[in-house]
Write a protein that holds these residues in place. Sequence first.
Motif, PDB file in Angstrom:
ATOM      1  N   PRO A 507     -15.343  22.280  96.135  1.00 23.68           N
ATOM      2  CA  PRO A 507     -13.997  22.416  97.002  1.00 23.68           C
ATOM      3  C   PRO A 507     -13.538  23.641  96.914  1.00 23.68           C
ATOM      4  O   PRO A 507     -13.446  24.249  95.774  1.00 23.68           O
ATOM      5  CB  PRO A 507     -13.285  21.192  96.652  1.00 23.68           C
ATOM      6  N   ALA A 508     -12.556  24.074  97.951  1.00 22.96           N
ATOM      7  CA  ALA A 508     -11.855  25.323  97.945  1.00 22.96           C
ATOM      8  C   ALA A 508     -10.769  25.371  97.120  1.00 22.96           C
ATOM      9  O   ALA A 508     -10.214  24.157  96.998  1.00 22.96           O
ATOM     10  CB  ALA A 508     -11.722  25.642  99.292  1.00 22.96           C
ATOM     11  N   ASP A 509     -10.350  26.277  96.475  1.00 27.07           N
ATOM     12  CA  ASP A 509      -9.102  26.169  95.701  1.00 27.07           C
ATOM     13  C   ASP A 509      -9.068  25.169  94.330  1.00 27.07           C
ATOM     14  O   ASP A 509      -8.083  24.236  94.362  1.00 27.07           O
ATOM     15  CB  ASP A 509      -7.926  26.218  96.560  1.00 27.07           C
ATOM     16  N   ASP A 510     -10.331  24.846  93.927  1.00 25.71           N
ATOM     17  CA  ASP A 510     -10.370  23.880  92.991  1.00 25.71           C
ATOM     18  C   ASP A 510      -9.944  24.458  91.628  1.00 25.71           C
ATOM     19  O   ASP A 510     -10.660  25.354  91.168  1.00 25.71           O
ATOM     20  CB  ASP A 510     -11.758  23.231  92.996  1.00 25.71           C
ATOM     21  N   THR A 511      -8.713  24.350  91.265  1.00 23.02           N
ATOM     22  CA  THR A 511      -8.266  24.867  90.054  1.00 23.02           C
ATOM     23  C   THR A 511      -9.160  24.534  88.880  1.00 23.02           C
ATOM     24  O   THR A 511      -9.067  25.269  87.784  1.00 23.02           O
ATOM     25  CB  THR A 511      -6.709  24.410  89.682  1.00 23.02           C
ATOM     26  N   ALA A 512      -9.639  23.113  88.845  1.00 20.98           N
ATOM     27  CA  ALA A 512     -10.484  22.837  87.702  1.00 20.98           C
ATOM     28  C   ALA A 512     -11.699  23.742  87.527  1.00 20.98           C
ATOM     29  O   ALA A 512     -12.338  23.582  86.504  1.00 20.98           O
ATOM     30  CB  ALA A 512     -11.001  21.297  87.852  1.00 20.98           C
ATOM     31  N   ALA A 513     -12.109  24.305  88.574  1.00 18.90           N
ATOM     32  CA  ALA A 513     -13.318  25.159  88.392  1.00 18.90           C
ATOM     33  C   ALA A 513     -13.204  26.148  87.457  1.00 18.90           C
ATOM     34  O   ALA A 513     -14.153  26.709  87.107  1.00 18.90           O
ATOM     35  CB  ALA A 513     -13.575  25.818  89.871  1.00 18.90           C
TER      36      ALA A 513
END
Length: 608
Positions: A507-513
Amino acid sequence: MLIPTEQPAPAPRTTAGADAAEWAVRERIAEVERLLGDPADDANPLGRRALLDADSQGRALLGADARGRPLPGAAVLAAGGIAAETVPVPLGGRLERTDRLVRVARALFRRSASLGVGQVVGPLLAALPVWAAGTARQRRWTADLLLGGGTLAVAPRELEHGDCFVHGGIEAVPGADGILLDGRKPAVAGAARADALVVFARTAPGEGARSHSVLLTETASLPGDRFARRPARQGLGLRACEVGGVEFHACRLPAGALLGQVGDGDELALGSYQFARAVVPGMVLGGGDTALRTAVWHAGEQAPGGDPAAIPPQQRAVLARVFANLLVCDCLTLVAGRALHLLPGPSSVAAAVTGYVVPRLLRDSVYDLSAVLGARFHCDEGPYGVFRAFLRDLPLTGLGHVGGTACQSALVPQLPELARRSWLRDGPPPWELFETGGALPPLDVGRPALRAAGDPLAAALDGIGRSLGAGGDRRGGPQTELCLLRELTDGLTGELRRLREELSELPADDTAALADPRVQALADRYALVAAGAACLGVWYRHRDTADSFLAGPAWLVEALMGLSHRLGLPLPKREVPTAERVVREILDRYHSGRSYDLYGDRPCPDLP
């Protein structure tokens, strides 16, 4: 598709005015080298002995004596106008092009990382918020300060991944009668002698995007009972740079001290760091030049009859690999710097890749060279001492948000969207992005876009790969070298396709990434692919030039071999001695005193 057969090839490189501009840059570099003097002269205040003594004693190299008089080295540099390199041309300085700034600063880093950080990197990072958001009066005052020999330091903004060495906080409360400062920063480069400070201070609770503001203040105007400087902290590296603390105790500044608007701090900090990621790694390459030159000198001294041509094959292989790595680094810094002029929007990706890859490649290369030095690596004198100091200081040249973790954090959130919308779909980037010269649009040190809408490096890889695969271009060199080049390029393009498939699922802008090891590994691999694309772009743009080395494929084959090896990709069988051609260039540049980068500048300091 970048260079399909039905589409015209890139326009010819323009030379109108380029030769004069290049001559001016080379003259300035030579002027700085003359200013620095003979590195082997023990009486030279900026020579090898003085630099190593200041480092070993942990004392300031460029400060003042007990009577406030500039130390000899500081006086020499002030007379040479080094500070002007960080001041924009409209304000009376020389800051106009990123490539010029980088190449001039390399001369300082060839001598000492402390010299380069203290004289260029520190003042530049402090001044960028002023150039970006200051009023005309604030910019004029700051320019006059720097051009007049004054010093400017920055108490920076730390994000959540900042390290404990620089951790500290300053709070600011704006009011009708001014701005009240309270707090401390324990590690501010140049704090002890700063005539002015740029302070990032909290003006709102929490970690929101508008939580911090930036202030500019003259230290002489601060009351002694409200402002204090703390003693310099002795670190393991950059020992000749003064890193002290500053403290504010209910210290009131006038409202005119504010840079930009209340809450602009994060935006200005991120913009400054993006600029720094694009240009600082290129400056630090000057130290890599000295490290390689030292290894060539040592290997030649140890060879039979003192002939560098008799260097043993194993050492020749190390030298070729390191030179190829330096060229990879310079290709990235070239593209990242020129993108600030040509593609301010997409420049964030190139800047993040540069700040992430270049320090790692440079560190590994200097470690490899230490094996060439053998037992002499442990000497603290002469060229060996300079080599050891640079290796030790190298991690600190990327301190804070110019460093690898922050660059990866800036890169990871952008990759899924680029994978879905940009990779293998974009049209051609401007070919001027890959030139070592030529005209550039004016540099805007304002507020660059922090998110990229496209990826020019991925587009260049795709297009050049199609052109080579079509077999219609034979100008790059003998067929055997082009076969190697095609296979290596195909490997990088295939890796980009695999990365696109995996990253498109995120997903876009996934902070968990940011904390996901799998995503971090994908970002690592993309950064190496992008580095290869930068090298391909530089070679393709210069393949018809008079520079026979840069136009030939030998250096590019060696560069892509190294990157493909790091990626774990299958390596083609070598059909031509490309490494030996690179070694011949290394020895030729050593004897002619030319730099180990894309430009081959001279003169470079002699050894020993």
